[in-house]
Design an enzyme around this catalytic site. Sequence first.
Site, mmCIF file in Angstrom:
data_model
loop_
_atom_site.group_PDB
_atom_site.id
_atom_site.type_symbol
_atom_site.label_atom_id
_atom_site.label_comp_id
_atom_site.label_asym_id
_atom_site.label_seq_id
_atom_site.Cartn_x
_atom_site.Cartn_y
_atom_site.Cartn_z
ATOM 1 N N GLY A 13 -25.192 -34.737 4.624
ATOM 2 C CA GLY A 13 -24.995 -33.364 4.158
ATOM 3 C C GLY A 13 -24.315 -32.522 5.224
ATOM 4 N N ARG A 23 -15.322 -29.320 17.959
ATOM 5 C CA ARG A 23 -14.525 -28.608 18.975
ATOM 6 C C ARG A 23 -15.013 -28.938 20.383
ATOM 7 N NH1 ARG A 23 -15.621 -24.009 21.838
ATOM 8 N NH2 ARG A 23 -13.855 -22.722 22.483
ATOM 9 N N ARG A 74 -20.994 -39.762 1.354
ATOM 10 C CA ARG A 74 -22.062 -40.771 1.399
ATOM 11 C C ARG A 74 -21.350 -42.118 1.272
ATOM 12 N NH1 ARG A 74 -26.496 -37.235 2.411
ATOM 13 N NH2 ARG A 74 -26.151 -35.417 1.137
ATOM 14 N N ASP A 105 -30.736 -38.215 9.650
ATOM 15 C CA ASP A 105 -31.321 -39.523 9.990
ATOM 16 C C ASP A 105 -30.509 -40.700 9.453
ATOM 17 O OD1 ASP A 105 -32.064 -38.859 7.434
ATOM 18 O OD2 ASP A 105 -34.120 -39.594 7.606
ATOM 19 N N GLY A 106 -29.907 -40.556 8.268
ATOM 20 C CA GLY A 106 -29.065 -41.631 7.731
ATOM 21 C C GLY A 106 -27.886 -41.897 8.650
ATOM 22 N N THR A 127 -27.865 -30.760 10.504
ATOM 23 C CA THR A 127 -28.614 -30.819 9.254
ATOM 24 C C THR A 127 -29.467 -29.557 9.123
ATOM 25 O OG1 THR A 127 -30.263 -32.071 7.999
ATOM 26 C CG2 THR A 127 -30.366 -32.341 10.360
ATOM 27 N N ILE A 128 -29.290 -28.842 8.028
ATOM 28 C CA ILE A 128 -29.925 -27.517 7.931
ATOM 29 C C ILE A 128 -31.443 -27.587 7.847
ATOM 30 C CG2 ILE A 128 -27.903 -26.424 6.853
ATOM 31 C CD1 ILE A 128 -29.575 -26.499 4.189
ATOM 32 N N ASP A 129 -31.985 -28.759 7.456
ATOM 33 C CA ASP A 129 -33.437 -28.839 7.206
ATOM 34 C C ASP A 129 -34.277 -28.814 8.490
ATOM 35 O OD1 ASP A 129 -32.757 -29.072 4.600
ATOM 36 O OD2 ASP A 129 -33.350 -31.165 4.361
ATOM 37 N N ASP A 131 -35.117 -31.315 10.231
ATOM 38 C CA ASP A 131 -36.136 -32.325 9.933
ATOM 39 C C ASP A 131 -36.054 -33.567 10.820
ATOM 40 O OD1 ASP A 131 -33.785 -33.268 8.915
ATOM 41 O OD2 ASP A 131 -34.606 -33.928 7.000
ATOM 42 N N ARG A 164 -40.777 -6.723 -10.136
ATOM 43 C CA ARG A 164 -40.813 -8.153 -10.482
ATOM 44 C C ARG A 164 -41.301 -8.993 -9.307
ATOM 45 N NH1 ARG A 164 -34.827 -8.307 -12.945
ATOM 46 N NH2 ARG A 164 -35.332 -7.597 -15.035
ATOM 47 N N GLY A 172 -34.890 -28.334 1.628
ATOM 48 C CA GLY A 172 -35.901 -28.899 2.522
ATOM 49 C C GLY A 172 -36.664 -29.967 1.766
ATOM 50 N N ARG A 173 -36.035 -31.145 1.632
ATOM 51 C CA ARG A 173 -36.646 -32.239 0.854
ATOM 52 C C ARG A 173 -37.951 -32.694 1.497
ATOM 53 N NH1 ARG A 173 -31.636 -34.942 0.304
ATOM 54 N NH2 ARG A 173 -32.189 -35.973 2.251
ATOM 55 N N ALA A 188 -42.849 -12.690 2.574
ATOM 56 C CA ALA A 188 -43.306 -13.337 1.341
ATOM 57 C C ALA A 188 -44.831 -13.221 1.196
ATOM 58 C CB ALA A 188 -42.894 -14.808 1.352
ATOM 59 N N ARG A 260 -25.947 -23.555 2.473
ATOM 60 C CA ARG A 260 -25.341 -24.521 3.403
ATOM 61 C C ARG A 260 -23.991 -24.064 3.937
ATOM 62 N NH1 ARG A 260 -27.215 -30.331 1.923
ATOM 63 N NH2 ARG A 260 -25.099 -30.924 1.429
HETATM 64 P P1 ATP Z 1 -28.728 -35.245 5.550
HETATM 65 O O1 ATP Z 1 -30.172 -35.633 5.699
HETATM 66 O O2 ATP Z 1 -28.403 -33.924 6.124
HETATM 67 O O3 ATP Z 1 -28.185 -35.443 4.167
HETATM 68 P P2 ATP Z 1 -28.040 -37.843 6.577
HETATM 69 O O4 ATP Z 1 -27.239 -38.268 7.748
HETATM 70 O O5 ATP Z 1 -29.490 -38.250 6.582
HETATM 71 O O6 ATP Z 1 -27.873 -36.272 6.476
HETATM 72 P P3 ATP Z 1 -27.451 -39.772 4.510
HETATM 73 O O7 ATP Z 1 -26.695 -39.613 3.251
HETATM 74 O O8 ATP Z 1 -28.844 -40.281 4.458
HETATM 75 O O9 ATP Z 1 -27.367 -38.353 5.242
HETATM 76 O O10 ATP Z 1 -26.628 -40.762 5.476
HETATM 77 C C1 ATP Z 1 -25.269 -40.524 5.781
HETATM 78 C C2 ATP Z 1 -24.515 -41.821 5.855
HETATM 79 O O11 ATP Z 1 -25.047 -42.614 6.930
HETATM 80 C C3 ATP Z 1 -24.623 -42.719 4.632
HETATM 81 O O12 ATP Z 1 -23.714 -42.348 3.621
HETATM 82 C C4 ATP Z 1 -24.286 -44.080 5.212
HETATM 83 O O13 ATP Z 1 -22.888 -44.243 5.372
HETATM 84 C C5 ATP Z 1 -24.917 -44.006 6.600
HETATM 85 N N1 ATP Z 1 -26.257 -44.635 6.538
HETATM 86 C C6 ATP Z 1 -27.373 -44.148 5.946
HETATM 87 N N2 ATP Z 1 -28.417 -45.020 6.046
HETATM 88 C C7 ATP Z 1 -27.938 -46.084 6.729
HETATM 89 C C8 ATP Z 1 -28.520 -47.324 7.148
HETATM 90 N N3 ATP Z 1 -29.782 -47.656 6.879
HETATM 91 N N4 ATP Z 1 -27.719 -48.191 7.831
HETATM 92 C C9 ATP Z 1 -26.436 -47.879 8.111
HETATM 93 N N5 ATP Z 1 -25.830 -46.726 7.729
HETATM 94 C C10 ATP Z 1 -26.554 -45.840 7.053
#
Ligand code: ATP
Length: 356
Positions: A13, A23, A74, A105-106, A127-129, A131, A164, A172-173, A188, A260
């Site tokens: 994201g 930059r 993605r 984390d991904g 990442t805005i969350d 997390d 209201r 924030g998943r 709030a 975002r």
């Molecule tokens: P956000 O949480 O802000 O959405 P994120 O980095 O967690 O950010 P993801 O969509 O989970 O977002 O991951 C981004 C990209 O990282 C994925 O599209 C993929 O290319 C790569 N990725 C995610 N998980 C894995 C994994 N287990 N192994 C290798 N690459 C990964």
Amino acid sequence: MDFKKIGVLTSGGDAPGMNAVIRAVVRAASKSGVKTVGIMEGYQGLMDGNIVDFSTGDVSNVIAKGGTMLYTARANEFKEQSGMEKALKTIRDNEIDGIVAIGGDGTFRGATDLSRHGVPTIGLTGTIDNDITATDYCVGFDTAMNAVLDCVDRLRDTCESHARCIVVEVMGRDSGYIALQTGIATGAIGIVIKEVPFDEEAMIQRILRSKGHGRRSFVVMVAEGVRDADGRPYGEGLTRRIEARTGIESRFNRLAHVIRGGAPTLRDRLAASMMGEAAVKLLLDGKSDLVVCERDSSIVTYEINFALTLDKMYKNKLKPGDLDAFSHSDIRQMEMLAEMRRQEIRDMYNAALTLM
Ligand code: ATP
């Protein structure tokens, strides 16, 4: 190793401040005589060979821009061996010596995979969350929260006119940080996050008491990850129940992606600049497989696998064997960091309740 070229990518994201990181990477690398290339659309571009040359001029005036000039995507194929082979070919063909990967984390999972395949890689949070448990701060968080404040202040004006209640769902998943902090900052009367049990009846009573004292407008903040017993977003049902129990006309507002976008705040530009510069230094010092974090206002690093496993521990998602690779002192440190975060959220939530 003699570094000649760094690749930078944004993935997952988008978050305000990603451009400021890009930059910083380009400028810091250039000062050390190292070229930077931009990898478009995250790991997708790395697999496709979608690479652009960067000079310091290319990043002029991007510090104030939201989104990401490198775009994001993605890219599920990157998780497979075939995707990794394509990425490694792009890295060889373009003579990229190391990579800065900005995301959540991904993105870090991808980064640690690259490191394991011999490509020096540094992860940097965007990442805005907010997390990522290893860091106090993720680039994008402050801008997103300020966007929430702006929206809720506007909603509050119209709620006050019409007497209201608004229930506002924010992103924030897995993390209630945005809802919690903006809930405090918008005054709030209720905050619903996954991390702390929510006492709905107590909130209804607060609203009734407050209405009895003549108050006209009410704001309730809900994190998107909170679900009701049927798996539906909690805020929708809550809105109906507030109206039924209090007689106050109540509306549900999902802010979603609007928070975002926008120009990054000072906090985000600063964090992005410091972290981006640090990431380049780390690569040039021969470091790899690390994530750049902020702890007690200082820049620190953790091994990516440590940060990912800490997250699992914090979110109670550890699987058997996840801790096997770690020393006793690593595990102790993870437990301490996870508990510190839990305590921070509990303390903040209790303070919020006191002020409601
Ligand atoms: P956000 O949480 O802000 O959405 P994120 O980095 O967690 O950010 P993801 O969509 O989970 O977002 O991951 C981004 C990209 O990282 C994925 O599209 C993929 O290319 C790569 N990725 C995610 N998980 C894995 C994994 N287990 N192994 C290798 N690459 C990964």
